[in-house]
Design an enzyme around this catalytic site. Structure first.
Site, mmCIF file in Angstrom:
data_model
loop_
_atom_site.group_PDB
_atom_site.id
_atom_site.type_symbol
_atom_site.label_atom_id
_atom_site.label_comp_id
_atom_site.label_asym_id
_atom_site.label_seq_id
_atom_site.Cartn_x
_atom_site.Cartn_y
_atom_site.Cartn_z
ATOM 1 N N CYS A 84 0.734 -1.300 -0.070
ATOM 2 C CA CYS A 84 -0.098 -0.081 0.148
ATOM 3 C C CYS A 84 0.939 1.276 0.002
ATOM 4 C CB CYS A 84 -0.856 -0.083 1.009
ATOM 5 S SG CYS A 84 -2.381 1.257 0.976
ATOM 6 N N HIS A 194 -3.705 -5.223 -0.212
ATOM 7 C CA HIS A 194 -3.021 -5.869 1.209
ATOM 8 C C HIS A 194 -3.001 -7.458 1.194
ATOM 9 C CE1 HIS A 194 -2.740 -1.839 3.580
ATOM 10 N NE2 HIS A 194 -3.607 -1.705 2.808
ATOM 11 N N GLU A 196 -1.831 -9.120 3.513
ATOM 12 C CA GLU A 196 -2.000 -9.777 4.810
ATOM 13 C C GLU A 196 -3.662 -9.921 5.155
ATOM 14 O OE1 GLU A 196 -1.038 -6.829 4.047
ATOM 15 O OE2 GLU A 196 -1.347 -5.382 5.548
#
Lengths: 218, 253
Positions: A84, A194, A196
């Site tokens: 990001c 993202h 994650e």
């Protein structure tokens, strides 16, 4: 003795690092979160996370005296994963509340989404697909074994515009506008989304990155 | 068209997931850790986790419980309940949350919204609104888990909060919550008609058709769902297949 790899997550004061730590832990890696150059130096792989504005991100790195070291390690082709804002500041400059200098690891700029079709909202918040660019194959990269149906989670108003198409690894379309969602230069990667927070598919990126780090001579 | 997010919502009281009906009549429905993991594995696009009594009792939510719930979940999680300071937000983020939902304290002190946005960014701050219909057809904001009237009118309040920087709106219809009688389309339309930020609808999800209506007619950006998932009327996959069959884009895993 098997060399234990050291993944360092840079904490430069922007955003939430805990889901990232958990993602590495999922693969048995205790990532080190640091804001210190002396810890960063020992990294086999570096993660540059972050949410927030471009200027705040660069200021956060500068205040901690991290800019030169990150650039130096990028110059050595040390495996690096920007996420990001962390991906955005890898470029030359950001056009968010003014024009600000980035790390310039990859040439390019960060700009606001243009006006979108169907009045799609900015920021883009939610899941979207990624597709390969003409220039780069995904084999052996962090997107290894990805398919075009796999979706990842985005939250952003600004987009990556690398100067050279050679640095585009993946593209995404939102509101009729196609933009670069993953940048690449050697072992340096930046994802606009993202990993994650992108479920099983996102974890695959983390795993691929770990494997990339493991393959590097230490 | 972009993807519509399907977001299971866990209302937490003590160590349990509960389901209120029109904010009263709580029923215990399960264990938060098990339910969150199940929804994650079944293809939820995000999760909402709200401690529904923290504000009322003026205490913090249980950080250890939250940590155990978020441990193996890799989708965005919005967490709310009793948030009253930047310090609280930090603690919640450190316990595995990605976004913070604020209702009661934002109403008490609206400037807290801009302070939180400045610190964590708009994408992190979700305005949580509990709305109840008035006799004249307008809607009033409630706080403390739907127990306290505020006198604030919903649309005006949301406009103000957007100016203060919130990144998303989570709107619950108190009248519809737990009834499975369909979303309050009128309320949703009023909000999605002007909101430049995503609107997450909650309260009333029942039939598959009611989910479709909230998206097509009332233009919700995301649907928050509890009863029909908790009581296994439908699975997440069934909901998504239905929506996909009606030309609504969803993420299928």
């Amino acid at each position: 003795m098997i060399h234990k790899i050291k993944i360092v997550i840079i904490d430069y004061g922007v955003g939430n690092l805990y889901s990232l730590v958990r993602a590495f832990k999922f693969f048995g890696i205790e990532a080190v979160v640091t804001e210190e150059v002396k810890v960063l130096k020992q990294a086999d792989g570096i993660v540059l996370p972050g949410v927030g504005s471009f200027a705040a991100g660069m200021r956060g790195l500068e205040m901690r005296g991290l800019i030169e070291k990150v650039k130096e390690m990028a110059g050595e082709n040390k495996p690096m994963l920007g996420i990001c804002l962390g991906a955005q500041i890898m470029l030359t400059e950001g056009h968010e509340f003014g024009i600000f200098k980035g790390l310039d690891i990859i040439s390019g700029r960060v700009v606001l989404f243009p006006v979108l079709k169907d009045k799609e909202k900015v920021p883009q918040v939610g899941w979207n697909t990624i597709s390969p660019s003409k220039e780069n194959s995904w084999d052996g990269t962090i997107l290894d074994s990805f398919t075009e149906n796999d979706q990842v989670y985005f939250v952003h108003s600004y987009i990556l515009e690398p100067e050279s198409k050679k640095n585009i690894l993946a593209l995404t379309t939102y509101g009729g506008h196609t933009f670069c969602s993953v940048i690449k230069k050697g072992n340096i990667y930046g994802c606009q989304f993202h990993p994650e927070k992108s479920g099983r598919v996102g974890l695959k990126i983390i795993e691929n990155f770990i494997n990339l780090v493991k393959q590097e001579p230490c | 068209m972009k993807n519509i997010r399907i977001i299971p919502r866990l209302d937490i009281k003590g160590f349990k997931v509960v389901k209120p009906v029109q904010t009263e009549a709580l029923r215990v429905v399960g264990d938060p850790k098990e339910m969150a993991l199940r929804y994650y594995q079944e293809g939820a696009d995000e999760l909402i986790y709200l401690d529904i009594v923290a504000s009322l009792y003026q205490r913090n939510l249980d950080f250890d419980l939250l940590k155990s719930v978020t441990e193996n979940i890799f989708i965005p999680i919005t967490v709310g309940g009793g948030i009253r300071s930047i310090y609280d937000i930090n603690n919640v983020l450190r316990s595995g949350a990605d976004k913070i939902a604020i209702n009661t304290y934002a109403v008490k002190r609206p400037d807290f919204i801009s302070e939180a946005v400045k610190e964590f960014g708009s994408q992190c701050i979700v305005l949580y609104v509990e709305a109840k219909k008035r006799a004249d057809g307008s809607y009033e904001v409630y706080t403390d888990g739907g127990r306290e009237k505020t006198g604030l009118e919903v649309i005006g309040w949301i406009k103000k909060a957007i100016k203060l920087g919130v990144g998303e709106i989570l709107i619950t219809s108190i009248d519809k919550d737990g009834t499975k009688g369909g979303y309050d389309l009128n309320l949703l339309k009023k909000i999605s008609g002007f909101s430049p930020v995503p609107v997450i609808a909650h309260g009333g999800a029942g039939s598959l058709g009611s989910l479709k209506e909230a998206i097509i007619e009332a233009k919700a950006d995301a649907l928050s769902v509890s009863s029909i998932f908790h009581y296994r009327n439908f699975s997440i996959a069934e909901v998504k297949e239905f929506l996909a069959g009606n030309n609504i884009k969803v993420r299928i895993i």
